[in-house]
Design a protein around this motif. Structure first.
Motif, PDB file in Angstrom:
ATOM      1  N   ALA A 159       0.816  -1.209   0.000  1.00 43.95           N
ATOM      2  CA  ALA A 159       0.000   0.000   0.000  1.00 43.95           C
ATOM      3  C   ALA A 159       0.851   1.261   0.000  1.00 43.95           C
ATOM      4  N   SER A 160       2.055   1.181   0.557  1.00 41.04           N
ATOM      5  CA  SER A 160       2.923   2.360   0.620  1.00 41.04           C
ATOM      6  C   SER A 160       3.432   2.773  -0.755  1.00 41.04           C
ATOM      7  N   SER A 211      -2.372   5.259  -1.526  1.00 43.44           N
ATOM      8  CA  SER A 211      -3.808   4.997  -1.450  1.00 43.44           C
ATOM      9  C   SER A 211      -4.511   6.012  -0.562  1.00 43.44           C
ATOM     10  N   ASP A 266      -3.821   3.070   4.065  1.00 47.40           N
ATOM     11  CA  ASP A 266      -3.886   1.759   4.698  1.00 47.40           C
ATOM     12  C   ASP A 266      -3.844   1.914   6.219  1.00 47.40           C
ATOM     13  N   SER A 275     -11.986  -3.291   2.901  1.00 51.24           N
ATOM     14  CA  SER A 275     -10.798  -3.720   2.162  1.00 51.24           C
ATOM     15  C   SER A 275     -10.947  -3.350   0.694  1.00 51.24           C
ATOM     16  N   HIS A 318      -3.489  -4.143  -2.350  1.00 52.77           N
ATOM     17  CA  HIS A 318      -4.684  -4.092  -1.503  1.00 52.77           C
ATOM     18  C   HIS A 318      -4.375  -3.355  -0.214  1.00 52.77           C
ATOM     19  N   TRP A 319      -5.385  -2.746   0.345  1.00 51.92           N
ATOM     20  CA  TRP A 319      -5.228  -2.042   1.603  1.00 51.92           C
ATOM     21  C   TRP A 319      -6.562  -2.035   2.340  1.00 51.92           C
ATOM     22  N   THR A 320      -6.525  -1.668   3.597  1.00 51.41           N
ATOM     23  CA  THR A 320      -7.711  -1.696   4.454  1.00 51.41           C
ATOM     24  C   THR A 320      -7.795  -0.410   5.260  1.00 51.41           C
TER      25      THR A 320
END
Length: 424
Positions: A318-319, A323, A327, A387, A402-404
């Motif tokens: 994600a970094s 995003s 995240d 997510s 992907h991230w949350t």
């Protein structure tokens, strides 16, 4: 005469060496007798031959499928009449969900197989699920276990020790140590969920009902994380290497304490598919609630496939994609603009970009090839944990990230209230 004076010390040294060698051999032989035991009687059998000690070797690395994905489900109570949908589900719905995994070709694997895969020691099928039960409710033994036996599924129990029958929170609906031992003997994996199931970030002990000083908090946190592990290991004679954070509330300090306590994996409640490169100190689980069957379905749809393997996947953290929301961020707006910069993906096929959002599935996101930005304005209010998975094709291969993030409910209390019964 001078020759005799020189030879005498040499002969004395050789004699002493021979004596010491004989005494050392006798000491090794005596070591084979158990400590505290009686001396060997006359006429005893000859001393056993000591086998050579071979150096232990670490498990061999195997060619694991790094494109495989795993989803982890979390359940609590199983009741015929749902009164608390946040922690309860009917046996009928649970059995239907276990059948759905089978119908969709998703393999249920054990926690230790998952960890071996993450270590590169064992392969797993392309699409897998882990089933976990939290807290230690009696219905997990009475109701859920027979259903799992029916399907031949293995599972993990995340137990908080004061929630076991006889503990501070172990009421009549709690599981007993005897039942846990029976499940252990049948191959059920048992792991840790703290001592008293509190928010580990807060210096407040709800059992003692007092605010803790910094030294008191550090000792209390050690007990919640480390002593819980020790209690389970001593009571059941098992090795505990996983920790599920109560309520999913954690920070870096909590993770550091858990890592130092010897946990190999730390689980939260921010559900997302787990890949070979997912970090081990914040593995997301999908907590299943009685009034939210779509959570289960969305998790399945994110990884389900009728064919094995699939094309190689390159995953970006994600970094690397800037995003928004970020995240791990908690936002208040339930209708956010979700976006990510995909420049790290390389030369992207614009028509291949897709975005999936938990609770919504595939969304009509737009992609700007000039800025390499994919974005989607949410039109249906999001709740709880969310997510996001972004996929595209670049250089003939699939790439994804992907991230949350979490959505704070309006007017939600800052902390959960105390309760005399187990909680999620």
């Amino acid at each position: 005469m001078r020759l005799k004076l020189v030879a005498a010390p040499v002969l004395l040294t050789l004699a002493l060496a021979a004596c010491n060698k004989k005494q050392k051999a006798q000491t090794i032989g005596e070591g084979s007798t158990p400590a505290g035991g009686a001396s060997a009687a006359a006429g005893a059998s000859p001393l056993p031959t000591v086998a050579p000690i071979t150096a232990s070797t670490s498990p061999a690395k195997v060619a694991v499928d790094q494109t495989a994905q795993v989803i982890v489900y979390g359940y609590h109570r199983f009741v015929n009449q749902v009164r608390r949908p946040d922690t309860e589900i009917t046996p009928q719905m649970f059995e239907q969900q276990m059948q759905e995994l089978k119908n969709r070709g998703i393999t249920v694997i054990g926690m230790q197989d998952f960890l071996a895969w993450k270590r590169g020691e064992k392969n797993i099928p392309p699409r897998c699920a882990i089933i976990s039960f939290d807290d230690g409710w009696k219905s997990q033994y009475d109701v859920a276990w027979p259903i799992m036996k029916k399907f031949g599924y293995t599972f993990t129990m995340f137990i908080y020790t004061e929630g076991v029958r006889g503990g501070h929170f172990g009421g009549g609906e709690a599981i007993t140590w005897e039942q846990l031992a029976e499940m252990r003997d049948a191959g059920v994996d048992i792991q840790a969920h703290s001592e008293t199931h509190q928010d580990l970030r807060r210096p407040y002990d709800k059992v003692a009902k007092k605010k803790l000083s910094q030294p008191e908090y550090e000792q209390w946190l050690q007990n919640e994380v480390g002593r819980c592990k020790e209690t389970l290991e001593q009571q059941l004679g098992i090795k505990v290497n996983c920790f599920a954070v109560p309520y999913g509330f954690y920070n870096q300090h909590v993770k550091d304490v858990a890592t130092r306590a010897g946990y190999e994996a730390i689980f939260t409640v921010y559900g997302q598919p787990i890949t070979f490169r997912s970090t081990m100190d914040s593995l997301g689980r999908y907590l299943i609630e009685g009034n939210k069957p779509k959570v289960f379905a969305d998790a399945v749809s994110m990884i389900a496939t009728s064919s094995g393997g699939g094309a190689p996947v390159a995953e970006f953290g994600a970094s690397n994609i800037a995003s928004k929301p970020a995240d791990g961020e908690t936002i208040r707006n339930p209708l956010p603009l979700i976006s990510a910069n995909l420049s790290a993906f390389g030369a992207i096929d614009p028509g291949s970009v897709t975005m999936r959002v938990s609770g919504l599935g595939v969304v009509p996101a737009s992609f700007d090839p000039k800025t390499n930005t994919v974005s989607y304005q949410v039109t249906k209010k999001l709740r709880d944990k969310c997510s996001v998975i972004v996929e595209a094709k670049s250089g003939g291969k699939k790439v994804e990230a992907h991230w949350t993030f979490a959505v704070e409910e309006a007017g939600a209390p800052a902390t959960a209230s105390a309760s005399p019964t187990p909680k999620k």
